[in-house]
Design an enzyme around this catalytic site. Sequence first.
Site, PDB file in Angstrom:
ATOM      1  N   LYS A 152       6.590   2.615  -3.486  1.00 45.19           N
ATOM      2  CA  LYS A 152       5.263   2.976  -4.003  1.00 45.19           C
ATOM      3  C   LYS A 152       4.389   1.745  -3.926  1.00 45.19           C
ATOM      4  O   LYS A 152       4.796   0.656  -4.343  1.00 45.19           O
ATOM      5  CB  LYS A 152       5.397   3.426  -5.474  1.00 45.19           C
ATOM      6  CG  LYS A 152       4.080   3.851  -6.088  1.00 45.19           C
ATOM      7  CD  LYS A 152       3.771   5.297  -5.811  1.00 45.19           C
ATOM      8  CE  LYS A 152       2.318   5.675  -6.041  1.00 45.19           C
ATOM      9  NZ  LYS A 152       1.421   5.388  -4.888  1.00 45.19           N
ATOM     10  N   LYS A 183       6.196  -5.376 -10.393  1.00 47.49           N
ATOM     11  CA  LYS A 183       5.140  -4.657 -11.124  1.00 47.49           C
ATOM     12  C   LYS A 183       5.593  -3.240 -11.447  1.00 47.49           C
ATOM     13  O   LYS A 183       5.482  -2.774 -12.584  1.00 47.49           O
ATOM     14  CB  LYS A 183       3.877  -4.614 -10.253  1.00 47.49           C
ATOM     15  CG  LYS A 183       2.700  -3.930 -10.906  1.00 47.49           C
ATOM     16  CD  LYS A 183       1.582  -3.591  -9.920  1.00 47.49           C
ATOM     17  CE  LYS A 183       1.089  -4.790  -9.145  1.00 47.49           C
ATOM     18  NZ  LYS A 183      -0.181  -4.497  -8.410  1.00 47.49           N
ATOM     19  N   LYS A 216       4.186  -1.732   0.393  1.00 51.36           N
ATOM     20  CA  LYS A 216       2.749  -1.971   0.623  1.00 51.36           C
ATOM     21  C   LYS A 216       2.446  -1.782   2.089  1.00 51.36           C
ATOM     22  O   LYS A 216       3.340  -1.941   2.939  1.00 51.36           O
ATOM     23  CB  LYS A 216       2.389  -3.410   0.230  1.00 51.36           C
ATOM     24  CG  LYS A 216       0.917  -3.615  -0.039  1.00 51.36           C
ATOM     25  CD  LYS A 216       0.577  -3.220  -1.466  1.00 51.36           C
ATOM     26  CE  LYS A 216      -0.900  -3.268  -1.729  1.00 51.36           C
ATOM     27  NZ  LYS A 216      -1.182  -3.114  -3.173  1.00 51.36           N
ATOM     28  N   ASP A 250      -5.939   0.491  -2.045  1.00 49.82           N
ATOM     29  CA  ASP A 250      -6.021  -0.941  -2.362  1.00 49.82           C
ATOM     30  C   ASP A 250      -7.378  -1.387  -1.795  1.00 49.82           C
ATOM     31  O   ASP A 250      -8.273  -0.539  -1.615  1.00 49.82           O
ATOM     32  CB  ASP A 250      -4.842  -1.710  -1.743  1.00 49.82           C
ATOM     33  CG  ASP A 250      -4.696  -3.130  -2.309  1.00 49.82           C
ATOM     34  OD1 ASP A 250      -4.156  -3.275  -3.419  1.00 49.82           O
ATOM     35  OD2 ASP A 250      -5.142  -4.092  -1.660  1.00 49.82           O
ATOM     36  N   THR A 303      -6.782   1.038 -13.076  1.00 50.51           N
ATOM     37  CA  THR A 303      -6.420  -0.384 -12.961  1.00 50.51           C
ATOM     38  C   THR A 303      -7.322  -1.229 -13.867  1.00 50.51           C
ATOM     39  O   THR A 303      -6.842  -2.087 -14.622  1.00 50.51           O
ATOM     40  CB  THR A 303      -6.516  -0.860 -11.503  1.00 50.51           C
ATOM     41  OG1 THR A 303      -5.833   0.069 -10.673  1.00 50.51           O
ATOM     42  CG2 THR A 303      -5.895  -2.236 -11.341  1.00 50.51           C
ATOM     43  N   ASN A 306     -13.257  -1.271  -6.959  1.00 54.33           N
ATOM     44  CA  ASN A 306     -12.665  -0.329  -7.904  1.00 54.33           C
ATOM     45  C   ASN A 306     -12.160  -1.005  -9.173  1.00 54.33           C
ATOM     46  O   ASN A 306     -12.464  -0.570 -10.285  1.00 54.33           O
ATOM     47  CB  ASN A 306     -11.520   0.426  -7.199  1.00 54.33           C
ATOM     48  CG  ASN A 306     -10.749   1.315  -8.153  1.00 54.33           C
ATOM     49  OD1 ASN A 306      -9.724   0.913  -8.694  1.00 54.33           O
ATOM     50  ND2 ASN A 306     -11.251   2.508  -8.409  1.00 54.33           N
TER      51      ASN A 306
HETATM   52  P1  NDP Z   1     -12.076  -2.789  -3.420  1.00 56.64           P
HETATM   53  O1  NDP Z   1     -12.043  -2.745  -1.946  1.00 56.64           O
HETATM   54  O2  NDP Z   1     -12.552  -1.616  -4.178  1.00 56.64           O
HETATM   55  O3  NDP Z   1     -12.913  -4.037  -3.917  1.00 56.64           O
HETATM   56  C1  NDP Z   1     -12.596  -5.343  -3.543  1.00 56.64           C
HETATM   57  C2  NDP Z   1     -13.692  -6.259  -4.060  1.00 56.64           C
HETATM   58  O4  NDP Z   1     -13.330  -7.612  -3.849  1.00 56.64           O
HETATM   59  C3  NDP Z   1     -15.014  -6.058  -3.332  1.00 56.64           C
HETATM   60  O5  NDP Z   1     -16.058  -6.352  -4.217  1.00 56.64           O
HETATM   61  C4  NDP Z   1     -14.930  -7.074  -2.216  1.00 56.64           C
HETATM   62  O6  NDP Z   1     -16.189  -7.486  -1.722  1.00 56.64           O
HETATM   63  C5  NDP Z   1     -14.224  -8.204  -2.920  1.00 56.64           C
HETATM   64  N1  NDP Z   1     -13.428  -8.970  -1.932  1.00 56.64           N
HETATM   65  C6  NDP Z   1     -12.461  -8.506  -1.143  1.00 56.64           C
HETATM   66  N2  NDP Z   1     -11.978  -9.446  -0.333  1.00 56.64           N
HETATM   67  C7  NDP Z   1     -12.680 -10.530  -0.629  1.00 56.64           C
HETATM   68  C8  NDP Z   1     -12.643 -11.835  -0.120  1.00 56.64           C
HETATM   69  N3  NDP Z   1     -11.805 -12.211   0.853  1.00 56.64           N
HETATM   70  N4  NDP Z   1     -13.500 -12.722  -0.673  1.00 56.64           N
HETATM   71  C9  NDP Z   1     -14.355 -12.354  -1.652  1.00 56.64           C
HETATM   72  N5  NDP Z   1     -14.422 -11.113  -2.168  1.00 56.64           N
HETATM   73  C10 NDP Z   1     -13.589 -10.217  -1.658  1.00 56.64           C
HETATM   74  O7  NDP Z   1     -10.581  -3.170  -3.853  1.00 56.64           O
HETATM   75  P2  NDP Z   1      -9.894  -3.024  -5.280  1.00 56.64           P
HETATM   76  O8  NDP Z   1     -10.880  -3.233  -6.369  1.00 56.64           O
HETATM   77  O9  NDP Z   1      -9.073  -1.790  -5.263  1.00 56.64           O
HETATM   78  O10 NDP Z   1      -8.872  -4.256  -5.258  1.00 56.64           O
HETATM   79  C11 NDP Z   1      -9.196  -5.540  -5.776  1.00 56.64           C
HETATM   80  C12 NDP Z   1      -7.915  -6.290  -6.068  1.00 56.64           C
HETATM   81  O11 NDP Z   1      -7.134  -5.567  -7.030  1.00 56.64           O
HETATM   82  C13 NDP Z   1      -6.974  -6.504  -4.885  1.00 56.64           C
HETATM   83  O12 NDP Z   1      -6.291  -7.732  -5.049  1.00 56.64           O
HETATM   84  C14 NDP Z   1      -5.973  -5.361  -5.032  1.00 56.64           C
HETATM   85  O13 NDP Z   1      -4.761  -5.665  -4.400  1.00 56.64           O
HETATM   86  C15 NDP Z   1      -5.836  -5.328  -6.538  1.00 56.64           C
HETATM   87  N6  NDP Z   1      -5.329  -4.092  -7.127  1.00 56.64           N
HETATM   88  C16 NDP Z   1      -5.892  -2.878  -6.860  1.00 56.64           C
HETATM   89  C17 NDP Z   1      -5.421  -1.744  -7.459  1.00 56.64           C
HETATM   90  C18 NDP Z   1      -6.044  -0.409  -7.270  1.00 56.64           C
HETATM   91  O14 NDP Z   1      -5.586   0.546  -7.900  1.00 56.64           O
HETATM   92  N7  NDP Z   1      -7.078  -0.268  -6.462  1.00 56.64           N
HETATM   93  C19 NDP Z   1      -4.252  -1.783  -8.373  1.00 56.64           C
HETATM   94  C20 NDP Z   1      -3.785  -3.120  -8.645  1.00 56.64           C
HETATM   95  C21 NDP Z   1      -4.297  -4.200  -8.027  1.00 56.64           C
HETATM   96  P3  NDP Z   1     -17.023  -6.565  -0.697  1.00 56.64           P
HETATM   97  O15 NDP Z   1     -17.695  -5.519  -1.565  1.00 56.64           O
HETATM   98  O16 NDP Z   1     -17.977  -7.497  -0.068  1.00 56.64           O
HETATM   99  O17 NDP Z   1     -16.033  -5.993   0.253  1.00 56.64           O
HETATM  100  O1  2IT Z   2      -1.601  -3.220  -6.124  1.00 57.49           O
HETATM  101  C1  2IT Z   2      -1.438  -2.089  -6.608  1.00 57.49           C
HETATM  102  O2  2IT Z   2      -0.689  -1.895  -7.572  1.00 57.49           O
HETATM  103  C2  2IT Z   2      -2.164  -0.957  -6.022  1.00 57.49           C
HETATM  104  N1  2IT Z   2      -2.948  -1.175  -5.087  1.00 57.49           N
HETATM  105  C3  2IT Z   2      -1.937   0.434  -6.523  1.00 57.49           C
HETATM  106  C4  2IT Z   2      -0.728   1.024  -5.875  1.00 57.49           C
HETATM  107  C5  2IT Z   2      -0.471   2.487  -6.190  1.00 57.49           C
HETATM  108  O3  2IT Z   2       0.497   2.989  -5.601  1.00 57.49           O
HETATM  109  O4  2IT Z   2      -1.191   3.106  -6.964  1.00 57.49           O
END
Ligand code: NDP
Ligand code: 2IT
Length: 444
Positions: free
Chosen positions: A90, A114, A126, A166, A209, A240
């Site tokens: 997952k 996690k 992943k 992600d 999240t 997100n």
């Molecule tokens: P999104 O794509 O929704 O948002 C990512 C955000 O981070 C955007 O604002 C993006 O900017 C910015 N960003 C991405 N890459 C860079 C970079 N190299 N430098 C600067 N800013 C950057 O992703 P999520 O919010 O889903 O994910 C964010 C983090 O949380 C990641 O590390 C992900 O692995 C982690 N995560 C996500 C989960 C989920 O359920 N979605 C669960 C647990 C962890 P821009 O708008 O310009 O693209």
């Molecule tokens: O980093 C993470 O935990 C996620 N991007 C969510 C993974 C999931 O299966 O919901």
Amino acid sequence: MGYVDEVLEKVSKKNEGQPEFLQAVTEVLESLRPVVEANEELYRKEAILERITEPDRQIMFRVPWVDDNGQVQVNRGFRVQFNNSIGPYKGGLRLHPSVNLSIIKFLGFEQVFKNSLTSLPIGGGKGGSDFDPKGKSDREIMAFCQSFMTELYKYIGADMDVPAGDIGVGGREIGYLFGQYKRIRGTYEGVLTGKGLTYGGSLARTEATGYGLLYFTEEMLKSNGQDIAGKTVCVSGAGNVAIYAIQKAQQLGAKVVTCSDSTGWIYDPEGIDVALLKEVKEVKRARLTEYAAKRPSAQYHEGRGVWTIKCDVALPCATQNELLLDDAKALVANGVIAVAEGANMPTTLEATKYLQENGVLFAPGKASNAGGVATSALEMSQNSERLSWTFEEVDSKLKNIMVNIFHNLDDASKKYGKEGDYVAGANIAGFEKVVNAMLAQGAC
Ligand code: NDP
Ligand code: 2IT
């Protein structure tokens, strides 16, 4: 040489040129020392550390798709199935031009621990691609997703491997991926999570999240005699995780004054306007300059700089290695009391060490951002029983899970004489469950 050092050396040799993966393995194995030393003979004989640092399999494939000019484009797709000792693989799919094997392996490795911490039956994996969704039309996104799934479908399934979102993958992408899977396989199953509410998605998964991050942070502060209400919070990211972290922080009475994207950042001393941020990022998929243009109190800055703003709580929610040693120094100098990771591994090893040595409460992402995958597992449960739970039911389960995660890792840190070291606590608590399952299942 001790077992941990021996394995770290072997893993470094076997995975040259994979800095993010080695960073994640180093952090975990270093903090497992007390548990490994207490069980060294057994773990060596069973090759526990060699097995837990080697993915079950790593799938890489070509993703050809046709752009709006009729040109064929080629990207590289990945799925790393890391460990399925406690449940089906997952973990999310990331679409970003920086994606490579090292990044997917670090994310898959973190996901193992996690997912174990959530207390739910899910293994770790992943995937993703170096495809850049920025500036692509809806049709191009669909073409990419259909091609990606045309290869990926062979390796996934509701009881085998269940991907989700992600970076760069949200509801739109999950919809296209689900549609293609259903079409190829001819079965209607919960093969992906983060689905739309009309076709098997769970209420509260979108928020999970960010909300979970705040439930965890609230509990960590409470256990240390502090309250989130009234605190000033700096958030990075505007995706997100960041959006729903900001929303929940505000609901709990905190003031969030920053957010950022890949080109710049916002300082809004009156507090981020979440409705406007959602409009700019979720609806228009635009830059933060548009937020600043519509919000008189907001200042827009190019580049990075969120961590220079004075705050009590810092929540990095963008990407890996975005909070560096100098940022940690600036935060400490400004009196930060807690840093909780919403992103995966946003804080470098040196920055983490500096924060911990200076008495900052530090929550590692594998614990504090586990609410997303935990709610994905709740989506899997709902799909299995062919029912949908209410928002309140899912949200209250999420809150319980996050509070329990905090206490499990707090207890684990105390048990091994590492009180207050939540990195060690999270790694130890996550590891123990996986290892027990691995030992019970024999050499596999
Ligand atoms: P999104 O794509 O929704 O948002 C990512 C955000 O981070 C955007 O604002 C993006 O900017 C910015 N960003 C991405 N890459 C860079 C970079 N190299 N430098 C600067 N800013 C950057 O992703 P999520 O919010 O889903 O994910 C964010 C983090 O949380 C990641 O590390 C992900 O692995 C982690 N995560 C996500 C989960 C989920 O359920 N979605 C669960 C647990 C962890 P821009 O708008 O310009 O693209
Ligand atoms: O980093 C993470 O935990 C996620 N991007 C969510 C993974 C999931 O299966 O919901």
